[in-house]
Design a protein around this motif. Structure first.
Motif, PDB file in Angstrom:
ATOM      1  N   GLY A   1       1.110  -1.298   5.859  1.00  0.00           N
ATOM      2  CA  GLY A   1      -0.034  -2.043   5.335  1.00  0.00           C
ATOM      3  C   GLY A   1       0.145  -3.540   5.352  1.00  0.00           C
ATOM      4  O   GLY A   1      -0.705  -4.280   5.854  1.00  0.00           O
ATOM      5  N   ASN A   2       1.261  -4.022   4.826  1.00  0.00           N
ATOM      6  CA  ASN A   2       1.404  -5.461   4.614  1.00  0.00           C
ATOM      7  C   ASN A   2       1.490  -6.271   5.904  1.00  0.00           C
ATOM      8  O   ASN A   2       0.838  -7.311   6.043  1.00  0.00           O
TER       9      ASN A   2
ATOM     10  N   ASP B   1       5.347  -7.849  -2.456  1.00  0.00           N
ATOM     11  CA  ASP B   1       3.887  -7.775  -2.366  1.00  0.00           C
ATOM     12  C   ASP B   1       3.221  -7.577  -3.718  1.00  0.00           C
ATOM     13  O   ASP B   1       3.879  -7.378  -4.743  1.00  0.00           O
TER      14      ASP B   1
ATOM     15  N   SER C   1      -2.472  -3.822  -4.389  1.00  0.00           N
ATOM     16  CA  SER C   1      -2.524  -2.806  -3.334  1.00  0.00           C
ATOM     17  C   SER C   1      -2.092  -1.431  -3.834  1.00  0.00           C
ATOM     18  O   SER C   1      -2.091  -0.468  -3.061  1.00  0.00           O
ATOM     19  N   TYR C   2      -1.728  -1.320  -5.102  1.00  0.00           N
ATOM     20  CA  TYR C   2      -1.198  -0.060  -5.626  1.00  0.00           C
ATOM     21  C   TYR C   2      -1.838   0.309  -6.969  1.00  0.00           C
ATOM     22  O   TYR C   2      -1.232   1.012  -7.779  1.00  0.00           O
TER      23      TYR C   2
ATOM     24  N   ILE D   1      -8.138  -3.065   2.542  1.00  0.00           N
ATOM     25  CA  ILE D   1      -7.904  -4.501   2.704  1.00  0.00           C
ATOM     26  C   ILE D   1      -7.882  -4.866   4.190  1.00  0.00           C
ATOM     27  O   ILE D   1      -8.454  -5.884   4.604  1.00  0.00           O
TER      28      ILE D   1
ATOM     29  N   GLU E   1      -5.679   1.481  -0.796  1.00  0.00           N
ATOM     30  CA  GLU E   1      -6.127   0.098  -0.898  1.00  0.00           C
ATOM     31  C   GLU E   1      -5.740  -0.719   0.322  1.00  0.00           C
ATOM     32  O   GLU E   1      -6.454  -1.643   0.723  1.00  0.00           O
ATOM     33  N   LYS E   2      -4.592  -0.399   0.928  1.00  0.00           N
ATOM     34  CA  LYS E   2      -4.127  -1.193   2.065  1.00  0.00           C
ATOM     35  C   LYS E   2      -5.055  -1.051   3.260  1.00  0.00           C
ATOM     36  O   LYS E   2      -5.379  -2.034   3.937  1.00  0.00           O
TER      37      LYS E   2
END
Length: 460
Positions: free
Chosen positions: A74-75, A305, A309-310, A106, A102-103
């Motif tokens: 994701g990141n 991060d 996102s979590y 995004i 969520e990732k």
């Protein structure tokens, strides 16, 4: 006066340090956290993304109108989407189906196209995320595969930026640097720089999930995203990232999932730092290290991060309880029933029907999870490695009608996986799971691992 930038790309890097005054209370050595979640895309991976894209442009690998393709938890994909879209590229992110939802959301918000694929199969399997994105890169004209795991522009970003920032921010006083190890780029680049500039005086510690093979585990699954090295038991050749230089890391602190997740939650509630689970692992490791040091030492831990996102995972009480990471003292919880149920019985997927029947002699209700075979399971039975279930009733019926032989494989006779409930969930919720699925038993999870089987009779 606040900085003024011509582009969001100019805001990548330059993240602050915060002292962990509450989590570090009573520890002689000060612990400072480098807040990489304050990068424009919410993670340390913005640095690597910018570095890799600029290097690809310089080397003629990425041309105007091209497509950036990458496999990501994701990141890195988010960083590539921000930088890539700013510079006019199409971005396709292959995302693990185990990553927080969520990732992917995004990534789409930043204009990336998302392709979901599994990482729970051998590396050689064409369905594996890495192989899916490689095929995309080969099939799309003008595509460039960023390949963060082997791309030297990944660690180079930290040699040029993160390492010098830590050294300058601490006035050269840093003695220990702690970071999680995923691709290895952050710890290799930052740690390597700090070792070089200090004449070898800085000690570099890797924070690793307990079962990750980086730190000496068997590579079985864990719950903390973006760090560690997973090894599927059927993988033929285990490849470590070329971005990772093992000689930079002096030692590892191996952190169990529960400690990582609860530390991440404490960082939000006690330090005001809403971060992800890998930050929890890194801080748990840093606190262990700091407790062994004195007031003349200074520990810097990197927080990769943001916890935004979590929110559906580590920062959700419901999710934590569902996977057995939260357990309140309650009369209606599953713990008493679990303790009375006896040890967990599992069947290896490579077992014969006869071997499975022998194991099922000791299984409550004559039913058991079927798991991927591993030589040993020192870290327990990961839910991710449960392939299905098998029952004594089904096996006996197959033998009776000639559909199976005692020395034949049990795999063709597998049923669906049993439903799971976290040890902190009420008995009533476990009953509802059985009623909804029509299954004979439920698997109880403790810290994300199968700990026992409770039958319908036991649950009442």
């Amino acid at each position: 006066m606040a900085a003024v930038h011509e582009s969001v790309l100019d805001a990548i890097g330059g993240t602050p340090l915060f002292r962990l005054a509450r989590l570090g209370a009573g520890i002689a050595a000060p612990v400072y956290a480098k807040a990489e979640f304050l990068n424009i895309g919410g993670s340390v991976k913005d640095r690597a993304a910018l570095s890799m894209i600029l290097a690809a442009e310089r080397d003629g690998l990425l041309e105007p109108g091209g497509t950036i393709v990458e496999a990501t938890s994701g990141n890195t994909g988010i960083g590539l989407a921000i930088v890539g879209r700013q510079r006019g590229y199409r971005v396709i992110a292959g995302v693990s189906d185990k990553s927080a939802a969520e990732k992917a959301d995004i990534l789409r918000a930043y204009g990336a196209e998302v392709v979901l694929a599994t990482t729970s199969v051998p590396q050689e399997d064409p369905r594996h995320l890495f192989n899916v994105v490689r095929r995309l890169a080969e099939e799309i004209p003008g595509a460039w595969l960023a390949n963060q795991y082997d791309n030297q522009a990944n660690p180079d970003a930290h040699v040029r930026t993160t390492g010098p920032e830590v050294w300058e921010q601490t006035g050269g006083r840093v003695t220990h640097f702690v970071a999680g190890v995923g691709t290895g780029g952050t710890v290799t680049g930052t740690g390597g720089y700090l070792k070089q500039v200090s004449g070898g005086a800085v000690t570099v510690i890797g924070a690793d999930p307990e079962s990750s093979s980086y730190g000496g585990g068997d590579g079985s699954p864990w719950f903390v995203e973006s760090i560690g090295h997973f090894l599927h038991p059927e993988t033929v050749e285990d490849r470590w990232p070329q971005a990772y230089r093992s000689e930079v890391v002096d030692s590892f602190e191996r952190i169990p999932d529960r400690e990582s997740l609860l530390t991440a939650r404490r960082l939000a509630r006690e330090e005001g730092l809403l971060v992800g689970p890998s930050s929890g692992a890194a801080v748990a490791a840093a606190l262990r290290v700091a407790r062994r040091l004195g007031p003349d030492d200074l520990v810097v831990v990197l927080l990769p991060d943001s916890g935004r996102s979590y929110l559906s995972k580590v920062h959700s009480d419901t999710w934590m309880r569902r996977w057995g990471f939260l357990e309140e003292e309650a009369a209606d919880g599953l713990r008493p029933l679990l303790e009375a149920a006896g040890p967990l019985v599992t069947v290896d997927a490579d077992a014969t029907v006869g071997e499975a029947l022998e194991a099922l002699r000791f299984a409550p209700g004559g039913v058991a999870p079927v798991v991927l075979p591993r030589a040993a399971r020192p870290y327990g039975v990961a839910d991710a490695e449960v392939l299905g279930s098998v029952s004594r009733e089904v096996l006996r019926a197959a033998l009776a009608d000639g559909g199976a032989k005692p020395d034949g494989p049990v795999r063709p006779l597998l049923g669906p996986a049993l439903p799971t409930a976290g040890v902190g969930q009420p008995v009533a919720e476990a009953r509802e799971l059985l009623a909804a699925g029509g299954r004979p038993a439920v698997v109880v999870l403790v810290d994300g691992k199968a700990a026992g089987v409770l039958t319908e009779e036991v649950l009442g």
